[in-house]
Scaffold this motif. Structure first.
Motif, mmCIF file in Angstrom:
data_model
loop_
_atom_site.group_PDB
_atom_site.id
_atom_site.type_symbol
_atom_site.label_atom_id
_atom_site.label_comp_id
_atom_site.label_asym_id
_atom_site.label_seq_id
_atom_site.Cartn_x
_atom_site.Cartn_y
_atom_site.Cartn_z
ATOM 1 N N ILE A 183 1.075 -1.141 -0.183
ATOM 2 C CA ILE A 183 -0.054 0.014 -0.104
ATOM 3 C C ILE A 183 0.829 1.326 0.094
ATOM 4 C CG2 ILE A 183 -1.655 1.380 1.160
ATOM 5 C CD1 ILE A 183 -2.839 -1.309 2.432
ATOM 6 N N GLY A 184 0.638 1.976 -1.055
ATOM 7 C CA GLY A 184 1.701 3.174 -1.286
ATOM 8 C C GLY A 184 2.931 2.769 -2.014
ATOM 9 N N GLY A 229 5.617 4.793 -3.407
ATOM 10 C CA GLY A 229 6.330 5.756 -3.653
ATOM 11 C C GLY A 229 7.948 5.454 -3.519
ATOM 12 N N TYR A 230 8.730 6.143 -2.946
ATOM 13 C CA TYR A 230 10.322 6.090 -2.897
ATOM 14 C C TYR A 230 10.553 4.697 -2.099
ATOM 15 C CZ TYR A 230 11.502 10.630 -4.789
ATOM 16 O OH TYR A 230 11.789 11.454 -5.748
ATOM 17 N N VAL A 231 9.568 4.481 -1.101
ATOM 18 C CA VAL A 231 9.606 3.083 -0.505
ATOM 19 C C VAL A 231 9.010 1.926 -1.050
ATOM 20 C CG1 VAL A 231 9.135 2.100 2.041
ATOM 21 C CG2 VAL A 231 10.414 4.390 1.882
ATOM 22 N N ASP A 287 -2.436 1.953 -4.590
ATOM 23 C CA ASP A 287 -2.048 3.312 -4.441
ATOM 24 C C ASP A 287 -3.473 4.181 -4.629
ATOM 25 O OD1 ASP A 287 0.980 4.778 -4.282
ATOM 26 O OD2 ASP A 287 -1.067 6.304 -4.654
ATOM 27 N N VAL A 338 2.984 4.307 3.440
ATOM 28 C CA VAL A 338 2.660 5.641 2.880
ATOM 29 C C VAL A 338 3.151 6.886 3.580
ATOM 30 C CG1 VAL A 338 0.105 4.682 2.181
ATOM 31 C CG2 VAL A 338 0.718 5.465 4.798
ATOM 32 N N THR A 398 4.131 9.953 6.268
ATOM 33 C CA THR A 398 4.029 10.294 7.379
ATOM 34 C C THR A 398 4.710 11.645 7.560
ATOM 35 O OG1 THR A 398 5.952 9.051 7.879
ATOM 36 C CG2 THR A 398 3.765 8.038 8.520
ATOM 37 N N SER A 420 -5.738 5.864 6.933
ATOM 38 C CA SER A 420 -6.553 5.629 5.822
ATOM 39 C C SER A 420 -6.139 4.223 5.094
ATOM 40 C CB SER A 420 -6.524 6.827 4.840
ATOM 41 O OG SER A 420 -6.202 6.330 3.420
ATOM 42 N N SER A 468 6.014 2.658 7.355
ATOM 43 C CA SER A 468 6.049 3.954 7.292
ATOM 44 C C SER A 468 6.993 4.685 8.539
ATOM 45 C CB SER A 468 4.874 4.641 7.148
ATOM 46 O OG SER A 468 4.196 4.403 6.153
ATOM 47 N N THR A 469 7.684 5.388 8.481
ATOM 48 C CA THR A 469 8.619 5.993 9.617
ATOM 49 C C THR A 469 7.499 6.779 10.571
ATOM 50 O OG1 THR A 469 10.429 6.486 8.311
ATOM 51 C CG2 THR A 469 10.681 7.546 10.362
ATOM 52 N N PRO A 525 17.905 6.716 -1.165
ATOM 53 C CA PRO A 525 17.707 6.981 -2.619
ATOM 54 C C PRO A 525 19.073 7.391 -2.980
ATOM 55 C CG PRO A 525 16.024 8.084 -1.323
ATOM 56 C CD PRO A 525 16.980 7.592 -0.420
ATOM 57 N N LYS A 529 14.307 3.207 13.846
ATOM 58 C CA LYS A 529 14.477 4.205 12.689
ATOM 59 C C LYS A 529 14.625 5.755 13.218
ATOM 60 C CE LYS A 529 13.845 5.742 8.673
ATOM 61 N NZ LYS A 529 14.629 5.365 7.488
ATOM 62 N N HIS A 542 12.759 13.733 2.812
ATOM 63 C CA HIS A 542 11.475 13.252 3.899
ATOM 64 C C HIS A 542 11.674 12.759 4.976
ATOM 65 C CE1 HIS A 542 7.831 11.094 4.953
ATOM 66 N NE2 HIS A 542 7.247 11.887 4.129
HETATM 67 N N1 LIG Z 1 11.969 8.403 0.776
HETATM 68 C C1 LIG Z 1 12.748 7.910 1.541
HETATM 69 O O1 LIG Z 1 14.007 8.188 1.341
HETATM 70 C C2 LIG Z 1 12.450 7.198 2.810
HETATM 71 C C3 LIG Z 1 13.359 6.348 3.696
HETATM 72 C C4 LIG Z 1 12.968 5.670 4.712
HETATM 73 C C5 LIG Z 1 11.730 5.756 5.195
HETATM 74 N N2 LIG Z 1 10.656 6.430 4.461
HETATM 75 C C6 LIG Z 1 9.587 6.775 4.851
HETATM 76 O O2 LIG Z 1 8.357 5.756 4.281
HETATM 77 C C7 LIG Z 1 7.011 6.332 4.268
HETATM 78 C C8 LIG Z 1 6.723 6.490 2.749
HETATM 79 O O3 LIG Z 1 7.701 7.655 1.950
HETATM 80 P P1 LIG Z 1 7.749 7.579 0.504
HETATM 81 O O4 LIG Z 1 8.882 8.324 0.554
HETATM 82 O O5 LIG Z 1 7.833 6.306 -0.061
HETATM 83 O O6 LIG Z 1 6.336 8.401 0.286
HETATM 84 P P2 LIG Z 1 5.992 8.818 -1.264
HETATM 85 O O7 LIG Z 1 5.522 10.084 -1.060
HETATM 86 O O8 LIG Z 1 7.436 8.828 -2.380
HETATM 87 O O9 LIG Z 1 5.103 7.485 -1.645
HETATM 88 C C9 LIG Z 1 3.872 7.383 -0.881
HETATM 89 C C10 LIG Z 1 2.784 6.876 -1.859
HETATM 90 O O10 LIG Z 1 1.511 6.529 -0.996
HETATM 91 C C11 LIG Z 1 0.349 7.093 -1.719
HETATM 92 N N3 LIG Z 1 -0.632 7.269 -0.730
HETATM 93 C C12 LIG Z 1 -0.783 8.021 0.202
HETATM 94 N N4 LIG Z 1 -1.915 7.899 1.145
HETATM 95 C C13 LIG Z 1 -2.344 6.450 0.680
HETATM 96 C C14 LIG Z 1 -3.256 5.538 0.983
HETATM 97 N N5 LIG Z 1 -4.019 6.061 2.132
HETATM 98 N N6 LIG Z 1 -3.612 4.368 0.574
HETATM 99 C C15 LIG Z 1 -2.605 4.161 -0.542
HETATM 100 N N7 LIG Z 1 -1.683 4.673 -1.105
HETATM 101 C C16 LIG Z 1 -1.409 5.989 -0.509
HETATM 102 C C17 LIG Z 1 1.017 8.112 -2.504
HETATM 103 O O11 LIG Z 1 0.075 8.192 -3.553
HETATM 104 C C18 LIG Z 1 2.424 7.787 -2.798
HETATM 105 O O12 LIG Z 1 2.078 7.252 -4.219
HETATM 106 C C19 LIG Z 1 7.206 7.718 4.899
HETATM 107 O O13 LIG Z 1 6.819 7.330 6.324
HETATM 108 C C20 LIG Z 1 8.792 7.881 4.915
HETATM 109 O O14 LIG Z 1 9.047 8.634 6.185
HETATM 110 C C21 LIG Z 1 11.078 7.337 3.290
#
Ligand SMILES: NC(=O)c1ccc[n+]([C@@H]2O[C@H](COP(=O)([O-])OP(=O)(O)OC[C@H]3O[C@@H](n4cnc5c(N)ncnc54)[C@H](O)[C@@H]3O)[C@@H](O)[C@H]2O)c1
Length: 420
Positions: free
Chosen positions: A9-10, A12-14, A33, A84, A86, A101, A120-121, A158, A207, A261
């Motif tokens: 679920i979600g 993105g970068y993670v 997503d 997702v 945070t 959600s 998620s962190t 990243p 974390k 982030h």
């Molecule tokens: N980016 C990083 O380098 C990194 C590293 C370690 C931890 N984190 C943590 O991982 C988590 C996610 O970060 P990210 O960078 O991947 O975020 P992101 O914004 O790149 O991606 C998140 C995705 O989740 C989707 N989304 C949002 N709400 C949703 C829902 N209710 N249901 C389904 N999809 C939903 C968004 O549309 C988006 O595509 C955060 O808690 C962040 O702190 C990020």
């Protein structure tokens, strides 16, 4: 249990790198997503994160991966991983809206025996005290009895060419011992080493400990950079000397401020919890304060550098090189380049930026003019400010043409270079 089907679920970068590794490991992976744009783009074979190329997404699709906005895929999944965002609310407190959600979506479709993992962190207590009740109420199932619940922090870096998901140990904490075992077995398929913790909150804190440690040490270097400059000491040289100590020291570096982030945001999740106990987490607050001042300090150094050329910021052609929050990536979330650029532009600078990873750089006052490697003509700039040392820019040799460089990254030297 060996998980064979997974919903992430979600995406993105993670979530996306996790989906890729799971596809590589032979799992049947579906990505859910809420963003139809993200889903459509992925299903069309196009990546929106730095660490995956379009070809990687193509390979995932060929391996059976599918992105969807239809949460019913959760019903047939052995494992559900929540990745997702945070972020912080406007008042600086944790915003768990997306986690809430996502947990509701999982709950509505949860089957007995499923493993649910939050990646998620977030602050310690979120999985057990926030996510668990949502899952239990929405599904009518009991965590630790009818379904397994765990937390596993994402450690993705990243742009890191040496450490990815597979060769970075994965910390896992479960609600019960059995939950930890099931989650350990699941991640054992994807990574070389799984590190179980004694519980959920220990995994959650691990974390935040990692990010707070980085945050505080970067701020320490930022504060030292300011007074070392006044003392005429080359801090970069001192760090190189200190890091030859084979124990008890880890090198951190100053810079134009922290972005992304994680570092500027995650430690606030921890200080919020500490405040609920009636204490302040002073190290985090201080680190925040010190690093937040860096863009203003860099602007002052820009002024000083131009002053030595008998020029003012007003009317000078200044080029910012690398406006993402770190080298070799395109992510501009919380980038310190933004407050710096805003300040320089408001001071009247004729501002441009050079960043092959960032096609558009918007400020609240409007966009900054973009240069390309081909038309950079840095010899015409009054000052070039290197914020992030993107490999593609360094390798192009374009910086050799610049008459004056303020390097906040410590990557350059030469007659025309002044370091932070
Ligand atoms: N980016 C990083 O380098 C990194 C590293 C370690 C931890 N984190 C943590 O991982 C988590 C996610 O970060 P990210 O960078 O991947 O975020 P992101 O914004 O790149 O991606 C998140 C995705 O989740 C989707 N989304 C949002 N709400 C949703 C829902 N209710 N249901 C389904 N999809 C939903 C968004 O549309 C988006 O595509 C955060 O808690 C962040 O702190 C990020």
């Amino acid at each position: 249990m060996v998980a064979s089907s997974l919903t992430i679920i979600g995406l993105g970068y993670v979530g996306l790198p996790l989906a890729q590794e799971a596809c590589n490991s032979g799992l049947a992976v579906t990505g859910f997503d809420v963003s139809a744009a993200v889903v459509d783009q992925l299903n069309a074979g196009s990546s929106h994160v730095d660490d995956l190329a379009d070809g990687d997404v193509g390979a995932m699709l060929a391996a059976g991966f599918e992105a969807t906005t239809d949460a019913s895929c959760i019903r047939t999944s052995d494992t559900v991983v929540i990745c997702v965002p945070t972020p912080l609310s406007d008042d600086g407190t944790p915003d768990l809206g997306a986690v809430e959600s996502a947990a509701r979506t999982a709950a509505e479709n949860l089957n007995s025996g499923t493993l649910v993992v939050l990646e998620s962190t977030t602050y310690p207590g979120t999985t057990g005290e926030f996510v668990r009740p949502i899952l239990e109420e929405g599904s009518g199932l009991v965590a630790g009895e009818d379904f397994h619940l765990a937390y596993s922090p994402e450690r993705i870096d990243p742009g890191n060419k040496h450490f990815g998901l597979r060769n970075t140990p994965k910390v896992v904490g479960g609600l019960t011992e059995q939950c930890t075992d099931v989650a350990t077995e699941f991640y054992g398929q994807l990574v070389d080493r799984v590190v179980p913790t004694v519980g959920l909150r220990e995994a959650e804190l691990a974390k935040l400990l990692e990010n707070t440690y980085r945050h505080v040490n970067i701020a320490l270097m930022n504060e030292m950079a300011v007074f070392c400059h006044e003392l005429g000491i080359d801090l970069w040289a001192s760090i190189e000397a200190a890091k030859t100590k084979p124990f008890g020291f880890q090198a951190f570096y100053p810079g134009p401020g922290v972005g992304g982030h994680c570092i500027p945001i995650d430690p606030n999740y921890l200080s919020w919890v500490v405040r609920s106990l009636g204490h302040r987490f002073r190290f985090v607050e201080l680190a925040q304060e010190v690093s937040e001042r860096m863009p203003v300090y860099v602007a002052k150094r820009v002024q000083d550098a131009l002053n030595r050329q008998q020029k003012a910021v007003n009317g000078s052609l200044i080029v910012l090189v690398g406006v993402s929050y770190k080298a070799d990536i395109s992510d501009v979330r919380e980038t310190p380049a933004r407050p710096l650029a805003t300040q320089l532009q408001r001071m009247g600078a004729d501002l441009r930026y050079l960043d092959p990873h960032v096609l558009e750089f918007q400020l609240s006052d409007g966009p900054v003019v973009a240069l390309t490697l081909e038309d950079a003509r840095l010899e015409e700039a009054d000052l070039v400010v290197v914020l992030q040392p993107h490999t593609v820019v360094l390798d192009s040799g374009v910086l050799e043409n610049a008459a004056a460089i303020l390097d906040t990254s410590g990557s350059l030297d030469g007659q025309n270079v002044e370091r932070l």
